[in-house]
Design an enzyme around this catalytic site. Sequence first.
Site, mmCIF file in Angstrom:
data_model
loop_
_atom_site.group_PDB
_atom_site.id
_atom_site.type_symbol
_atom_site.label_atom_id
_atom_site.label_comp_id
_atom_site.label_asym_id
_atom_site.label_seq_id
_atom_site.Cartn_x
_atom_site.Cartn_y
_atom_site.Cartn_z
ATOM 1 N N CYS A 98 0.806 -1.236 0.000
ATOM 2 C CA CYS A 98 0.000 0.000 0.000
ATOM 3 C C CYS A 98 0.834 1.279 0.000
ATOM 4 O O CYS A 98 0.331 2.346 -0.346
ATOM 5 C CB CYS A 98 -0.936 0.032 1.201
ATOM 6 S SG CYS A 98 -2.058 -1.356 1.251
ATOM 7 N N HIS B 209 -3.084 7.276 3.997
ATOM 8 C CA HIS B 209 -3.539 6.011 3.425
ATOM 9 C C HIS B 209 -4.881 5.675 4.069
ATOM 10 O O HIS B 209 -5.082 5.907 5.265
ATOM 11 C CB HIS B 209 -2.514 4.910 3.709
ATOM 12 C CG HIS B 209 -2.944 3.581 3.178
ATOM 13 N ND1 HIS B 209 -3.294 3.403 1.867
ATOM 14 C CD2 HIS B 209 -3.108 2.377 3.774
ATOM 15 C CE1 HIS B 209 -3.645 2.152 1.677
ATOM 16 N NE2 HIS B 209 -3.542 1.503 2.823
ATOM 17 N N ASN C 17 -9.940 0.385 0.517
ATOM 18 C CA ASN C 17 -8.475 0.447 0.453
ATOM 19 C C ASN C 17 -8.021 0.059 -0.961
ATOM 20 O O ASN C 17 -8.168 -1.093 -1.365
ATOM 21 C CB ASN C 17 -7.912 -0.528 1.498
ATOM 22 C CG ASN C 17 -6.398 -0.550 1.546
ATOM 23 O OD1 ASN C 17 -5.723 0.055 0.709
ATOM 24 N ND2 ASN C 17 -5.851 -1.257 2.523
HETATM 25 O O1 UT7 Z 1 -3.217 -1.950 4.030
HETATM 26 C C1 UT7 Z 1 -3.178 -3.028 4.946
HETATM 27 C C2 UT7 Z 1 -4.539 -3.628 4.947
HETATM 28 N N1 UT7 Z 1 -5.005 -4.104 6.203
HETATM 29 C C3 UT7 Z 1 -5.713 -3.380 7.061
HETATM 30 O O2 UT7 Z 1 -5.873 -2.243 6.974
HETATM 31 C C4 UT7 Z 1 -6.352 -4.122 8.197
HETATM 32 C C5 UT7 Z 1 -6.349 -3.418 9.489
HETATM 33 N N2 UT7 Z 1 -7.338 -4.032 10.334
HETATM 34 C C6 UT7 Z 1 -8.629 -3.641 10.328
HETATM 35 O O3 UT7 Z 1 -8.984 -2.732 9.616
HETATM 36 C C7 UT7 Z 1 -9.604 -4.337 11.249
HETATM 37 O O4 UT7 Z 1 -8.896 -5.194 12.120
HETATM 38 C C8 UT7 Z 1 -10.687 -5.152 10.461
HETATM 39 C C9 UT7 Z 1 -11.637 -4.208 9.744
HETATM 40 C C10 UT7 Z 1 -10.015 -6.072 9.459
HETATM 41 C C11 UT7 Z 1 -11.499 -5.991 11.420
HETATM 42 O O5 UT7 Z 1 -12.092 -5.149 12.437
HETATM 43 P P1 UT7 Z 1 -12.027 -5.565 13.975
HETATM 44 O O6 UT7 Z 1 -12.737 -4.558 14.723
HETATM 45 O O7 UT7 Z 1 -10.570 -5.813 14.305
HETATM 46 O O8 UT7 Z 1 -12.877 -6.895 13.969
HETATM 47 P P2 UT7 Z 1 -12.436 -8.357 14.420
HETATM 48 O O9 UT7 Z 1 -11.442 -8.924 13.466
HETATM 49 O O10 UT7 Z 1 -12.097 -8.309 15.874
HETATM 50 O O11 UT7 Z 1 -13.790 -9.140 14.242
HETATM 51 C C12 UT7 Z 1 -14.915 -8.865 15.082
HETATM 52 C C13 UT7 Z 1 -16.033 -9.806 14.688
HETATM 53 C C14 UT7 Z 1 -15.598 -11.273 14.616
HETATM 54 O O12 UT7 Z 1 -16.680 -12.047 15.083
HETATM 55 P P3 UT7 Z 1 -16.669 -12.637 16.582
HETATM 56 O O13 UT7 Z 1 -15.435 -13.468 16.679
HETATM 57 O O14 UT7 Z 1 -16.636 -11.432 17.487
HETATM 58 O O15 UT7 Z 1 -17.942 -13.405 16.652
HETATM 59 C C15 UT7 Z 1 -15.429 -11.496 13.136
HETATM 60 O O16 UT7 Z 1 -15.616 -12.842 12.761
HETATM 61 O O17 UT7 Z 1 -16.518 -9.459 13.382
HETATM 62 C C16 UT7 Z 1 -16.494 -10.620 12.558
HETATM 63 N N3 UT7 Z 1 -16.243 -10.210 11.191
HETATM 64 C C17 UT7 Z 1 -17.207 -9.819 10.353
HETATM 65 N N4 UT7 Z 1 -18.538 -9.745 10.507
HETATM 66 C C18 UT7 Z 1 -19.247 -9.299 9.439
HETATM 67 C C19 UT7 Z 1 -15.029 -10.100 10.568
HETATM 68 N N5 UT7 Z 1 -15.225 -9.649 9.315
HETATM 69 C C20 UT7 Z 1 -16.557 -9.475 9.155
HETATM 70 C C21 UT7 Z 1 -17.359 -9.024 8.087
HETATM 71 N N6 UT7 Z 1 -18.689 -8.949 8.267
HETATM 72 N N7 UT7 Z 1 -16.838 -8.648 6.900
#
Ligand code: UT7
Length: 367
Positions: A111, A249, A279
Amino acid sequence: MIHAAITGWGKCLPPAVLSNHDLSSLLDTSDEWIVSRTGIRERRISHVGLEELAYVAAARALAAAGIPGGSIELIVFGTCSHEDQVPNMASGIQVRIGAQPAAAFDINTACTSFLYGLSAATALIRTQVVRNALVIGAELISPFMDWSDRDVAVLFGDGAAAVVLEASEREEGLLAEKLGCYGEARETLRVQGMGGRYANRGVLYGITRWQFEGQEIFKRAVQGMSSACEDTLTRLNLKPRDVDLVVPHQANLRIIEAVAKRAHLPLERVYVNIQRYGNMSAATVPVALCEALEERRVRAGALLLMPGFGGGLSYCAHLVRWGSRTTPLKSSTVELPPNERPALQIIRECLERKTRPSAAAPATPFA
Ligand code: UT7
């Protein structure tokens, strides 16, 4: 001292829009989850290849600078979603804009590739190797997406943008930057299936599995971008209040807000367009820069701070002094070929190509 002023800018967004509602027909996700966790409402899916997207952005940047393609001496193409590794992407743009025999190289820090490319091109202008440069950030993530993985499929989009740099005696363009990489955390973001490691092992082009530790990347992104902002300002003895606009970014709105808080940059001076595009990896910062200019958020002489992070995990922050012109000199007539297909159809056709049976493909390509 010679500087490298930004004199042209142009973007190219493919027209097909993939909304959060569209995604919820493919995956177990919802508009509410995606908006509240990321700030993303929609993203673009390209109906053309990476070179085509980048070429249109480049033609628009050249027109904005009022420079014919034939005068360009260096092309730097920032991407991690190459259509070809050999020949490189930059040489394809060289041919398309008629810039023979310009130097042409690709740069891949995921990125942050556009920002790293801005550093490389500025250095080559300052040392008088070249007098001008075209720096591109372009990305076609959709063919490499694992559309069955909701952790990543909701985050990314396709797009391209470019800037023209020209040698100047005025103190314009890139003034200072911090470049870094948390190599020890590189396994937190790995796209299995992209690269020579998978070549000749029967992995079909575009079949990927994403190793993606969202929360760890989130923490490193906030830490890397905020510390890089502080470092860059300190190098020039500047304070956050000296910055007119932050063009960060855009991977997650919550990351942008956390960086602004930690680096003491008020949110009203942060440009955000993640809601429209998600992104776009290397294309994100230059597209945001183009839109900030279109929306008159960049005034003549403004000080811009551009923090970024990406796979690697690379991170950086670039401090840019804008010049006196904030409008393009000319506009380009170059356009993408028309598209009739909705984004979901483009994705479904891509998935059909990937799942077509192949004698060469092993049952578990990433074993
Ligand atoms: O340029 C580099 C690219 N990478 C990034 O920028 C990633 C940086 N990270 C993030 O932006 C965040 O960590 C995410 C957006 C990827 C995830 O957000 P989060 O607040 O860290 O969520 P999480 O991974 O803790 O997931 C929370 C819940 C989980 O369910 P449980 O275990 O609490 O039941 C996930 O399974 O949300 C669930 N989940 C979703 N639910 C609906 C994960 N993805 C999704 C989804 N839709 N797309």
